[in-house]
Design an enzyme around this catalytic site. Structure first.
Site, PDB file in Angstrom:
ATOM      1  N   LYS A 170       0.825  -1.210   0.000  1.00 44.46           N
ATOM      2  CA  LYS A 170       0.000   0.000   0.000  1.00 44.46           C
ATOM      3  C   LYS A 170       0.863   1.266   0.000  1.00 44.46           C
ATOM      4  O   LYS A 170       0.585   2.212  -0.716  1.00 44.46           O
ATOM      5  CB  LYS A 170      -0.919   0.034   1.232  1.00 44.46           C
ATOM      6  CG  LYS A 170      -1.850  -1.157   1.358  1.00 44.46           C
ATOM      7  CD  LYS A 170      -2.756  -1.030   2.566  1.00 44.46           C
ATOM      8  CE  LYS A 170      -2.035  -0.965   3.904  1.00 44.46           C
ATOM      9  NZ  LYS A 170      -1.308  -2.200   4.280  1.00 44.46           N
ATOM     10  N   ARG A 221      -8.470   0.565  10.462  1.00 42.00           N
ATOM     11  CA  ARG A 221      -7.912  -0.752  10.774  1.00 42.00           C
ATOM     12  C   ARG A 221      -8.919  -1.623  11.530  1.00 42.00           C
ATOM     13  O   ARG A 221      -8.650  -2.762  11.818  1.00 42.00           O
ATOM     14  CB  ARG A 221      -6.684  -0.589  11.684  1.00 42.00           C
ATOM     15  CG  ARG A 221      -5.378  -0.254  10.935  1.00 42.00           C
ATOM     16  CD  ARG A 221      -4.602  -1.485  10.727  1.00 42.00           C
ATOM     17  NE  ARG A 221      -3.175  -1.579  10.733  1.00 42.00           N
ATOM     18  CZ  ARG A 221      -2.246  -0.837  10.214  1.00 42.00           C
ATOM     19  NH1 ARG A 221      -2.493   0.300   9.660  1.00 42.00           N
ATOM     20  NH2 ARG A 221      -0.984  -1.194  10.244  1.00 42.00           N
ATOM     21  N   ARG A 241      11.829  -6.478   3.983  1.00 43.64           N
ATOM     22  CA  ARG A 241      11.623  -5.039   3.753  1.00 43.64           C
ATOM     23  C   ARG A 241      12.640  -4.213   4.520  1.00 43.64           C
ATOM     24  O   ARG A 241      12.980  -4.524   5.654  1.00 43.64           O
ATOM     25  CB  ARG A 241      10.205  -4.668   4.207  1.00 43.64           C
ATOM     26  CG  ARG A 241       9.884  -3.203   4.011  1.00 43.64           C
ATOM     27  CD  ARG A 241       8.407  -2.965   4.017  1.00 43.64           C
ATOM     28  NE  ARG A 241       7.840  -2.972   5.359  1.00 43.64           N
ATOM     29  CZ  ARG A 241       6.573  -2.674   5.603  1.00 43.64           C
ATOM     30  NH1 ARG A 241       5.753  -2.362   4.613  1.00 43.64           N
ATOM     31  NH2 ARG A 241       6.106  -2.703   6.837  1.00 43.64           N
ATOM     32  N   ARG A 295      12.335  -2.178  10.201  1.00 38.77           N
ATOM     33  CA  ARG A 295      11.412  -1.720  11.240  1.00 38.77           C
ATOM     34  C   ARG A 295      11.336  -2.786  12.327  1.00 38.77           C
ATOM     35  O   ARG A 295      11.279  -3.970  12.013  1.00 38.77           O
ATOM     36  CB  ARG A 295      10.016  -1.514  10.641  1.00 38.77           C
ATOM     37  CG  ARG A 295       9.771  -0.105  10.162  1.00 38.77           C
ATOM     38  CD  ARG A 295       8.473   0.018   9.396  1.00 38.77           C
ATOM     39  NE  ARG A 295       7.315  -0.598  10.025  1.00 38.77           N
ATOM     40  CZ  ARG A 295       6.083  -0.555   9.527  1.00 38.77           C
ATOM     41  NH1 ARG A 295       5.860   0.090   8.392  1.00 38.77           N
ATOM     42  NH2 ARG A 295       5.084  -1.137  10.139  1.00 38.77           N
ATOM     43  N   ARG A 353       1.118  -9.183  13.596  1.00 35.14           N
ATOM     44  CA  ARG A 353       0.406  -8.155  12.818  1.00 35.14           C
ATOM     45  C   ARG A 353      -0.582  -8.811  11.849  1.00 35.14           C
ATOM     46  O   ARG A 353      -1.661  -8.274  11.592  1.00 35.14           O
ATOM     47  CB  ARG A 353       1.420  -7.266  12.079  1.00 35.14           C
ATOM     48  CG  ARG A 353       2.140  -6.316  13.040  1.00 35.14           C
ATOM     49  CD  ARG A 353       3.399  -5.753  12.436  1.00 35.14           C
ATOM     50  NE  ARG A 353       3.152  -4.908  11.293  1.00 35.14           N
ATOM     51  CZ  ARG A 353       4.032  -4.717  10.307  1.00 35.14           C
ATOM     52  NH1 ARG A 353       5.207  -5.330  10.344  1.00 35.14           N
ATOM     53  NH2 ARG A 353       3.742  -3.929   9.313  1.00 35.14           N
TER      54      ARG A 353
HETATM   55  P1  AMP Z   1       1.823   0.426   9.359  1.00 37.20           P
HETATM   56  O1  AMP Z   1       2.967   1.337   9.116  1.00 37.20           O
HETATM   57  O2  AMP Z   1       0.555   0.839   8.645  1.00 37.20           O
HETATM   58  O3  AMP Z   1       2.171  -1.022   9.145  1.00 37.20           O
HETATM   59  O4  AMP Z   1       1.464   0.553  10.933  1.00 37.20           O
HETATM   60  C1  AMP Z   1       2.408   0.206  11.912  1.00 37.20           C
HETATM   61  C2  AMP Z   1       1.745   0.110  13.268  1.00 37.20           C
HETATM   62  O5  AMP Z   1       1.152   1.382  13.614  1.00 37.20           O
HETATM   63  C3  AMP Z   1       0.584  -0.879  13.363  1.00 37.20           C
HETATM   64  O6  AMP Z   1       1.043  -2.207  13.582  1.00 37.20           O
HETATM   65  C4  AMP Z   1      -0.164  -0.316  14.572  1.00 37.20           C
HETATM   66  O7  AMP Z   1       0.502  -0.605  15.774  1.00 37.20           O
HETATM   67  C5  AMP Z   1      -0.051   1.195  14.357  1.00 37.20           C
HETATM   68  N1  AMP Z   1      -1.180   1.717  13.546  1.00 37.20           N
HETATM   69  C6  AMP Z   1      -1.104   2.302  12.312  1.00 37.20           C
HETATM   70  N2  AMP Z   1      -2.316   2.658  11.880  1.00 37.20           N
HETATM   71  C7  AMP Z   1      -3.184   2.287  12.862  1.00 37.20           C
HETATM   72  C8  AMP Z   1      -4.605   2.355  13.008  1.00 37.20           C
HETATM   73  N3  AMP Z   1      -5.379   2.891  12.047  1.00 37.20           N
HETATM   74  N4  AMP Z   1      -5.154   1.877  14.143  1.00 37.20           N
HETATM   75  C9  AMP Z   1      -4.400   1.358  15.130  1.00 37.20           C
HETATM   76  N5  AMP Z   1      -3.063   1.243  15.056  1.00 37.20           N
HETATM   77  C10 AMP Z   1      -2.454   1.696  13.934  1.00 37.20           C
END
Ligand code: AMP
Length: 214
Positions: free
Chosen positions: A13, A87, A124, A157, A168
């Site tokens: 994404k 989410r 990644r 990360r 996740r």
């Molecule tokens: P991402 O970079 O989108 O993979 O997000 C990394 C982490 O940020 C996720 O595993 C969550 O811990 C937190 N996070 C990001 N977006 C959300 C969301 N909309 N709701 C809750 N936690 C989020």
């Protein structure tokens, strides 16, 4: 106007959002990037979310609401790509509720089979400065360990390690997949096959986006 990109972690994404930003002039709002910025700057939000994110769990909805308020803006003409929100179904309802200020023009599900995701995520590498992403095998940077875009060091990360990735993916299945069902019966829902090269996926995505903008 908001264009939502939904898909499992590792669906690409962020990469597709970057391509839409540079080719279409959209703005992107990645809630994950916004939260990581808070952690880096040691803000109050950053202190609350660091451990939660480190465990691969979801951050509380009220924190995400603050992030949306901070970052979304109210320009109805601007196309904002939401990467990482909603989410869960509660967040999807929140997004519908704020739709008068910022209507959702479409929800694009970037669909990738689960068995491909662990490999994508554990290989990644991410730029800690500009958030560009690479993959050690499928999309390596020109110079090993260095960001092509800004020259900073690439890192893995903390939540891209294999055990965190599993967590996740579990969270995605239980909390985020119901979001797809929430949108599937609306005419805002579109599915894009996320398997293929970044250009192939982009072509499919662009088709959907062009239809929405017509
Ligand atoms: P991402 O970079 O989108 O993979 O997000 C990394 C982490 O940020 C996720 O595993 C969550 O811990 C937190 N996070 C990001 N977006 C959300 C969301 N909309 N709701 C809750 N936690 C989020």
């Amino acid at each position: 106007m908001i264009l939502v990109l939904v898909g499992p972690p590792g669906a690409g994404k962020g990469t597709q959002a970057d391509m839409l930003v540079s080719r279409k002039g959209f703005r992107t709002l990645s809630t994950g990037d916004a939260l990581r910025k808070h952690i880096k700057n040691r803000t109050d939000i950053g202190k609350v979310v660091a451990d939660i994110m480190g465990r691969g769990e979801l951050v509380p909805d009220d924190v995400l609401f603050k992030i949306l308020e901070e970052e979304l803006g109210t320009d109805k003409e601007e196309v904002v790509l939401l990467d990482g929100y909603p989410r869960n179904v509660e967040q999807a309802k929140t997004l519908s509720a704020i739709g008068t200020k910022n209507p959702v023009m479409g929800v694009v599900h970037v669909d990738v089979p689960k068995e491909m995701l662990v490999e994508r995520l554990s290989g990644r590498r991410t730029c800690g400065s500009c958030s560009a992403t690479f993959h050690v095998v499928t999309n390596p940077p020109q110079k090993n360990g260095v960001c092509d875009r800004c020259g900073e060091v690439l890192v893995q990360r903390p939540d891209d390690s294999e055990d965190k990735v599993q967590k996740r993916l579990e969270v995605y299945e239980t909390s985020t997949e119901p979001v797809l069902s929430y949108y599937k019966n609306t005419n805002a829902y579109f599915r894009v096959d996320g398997v293929g090269t970044t250009d192939e996926v982009y072509t499919r995505l662009e088709d959907v986006v062009s239809g929405l903008l017509r």
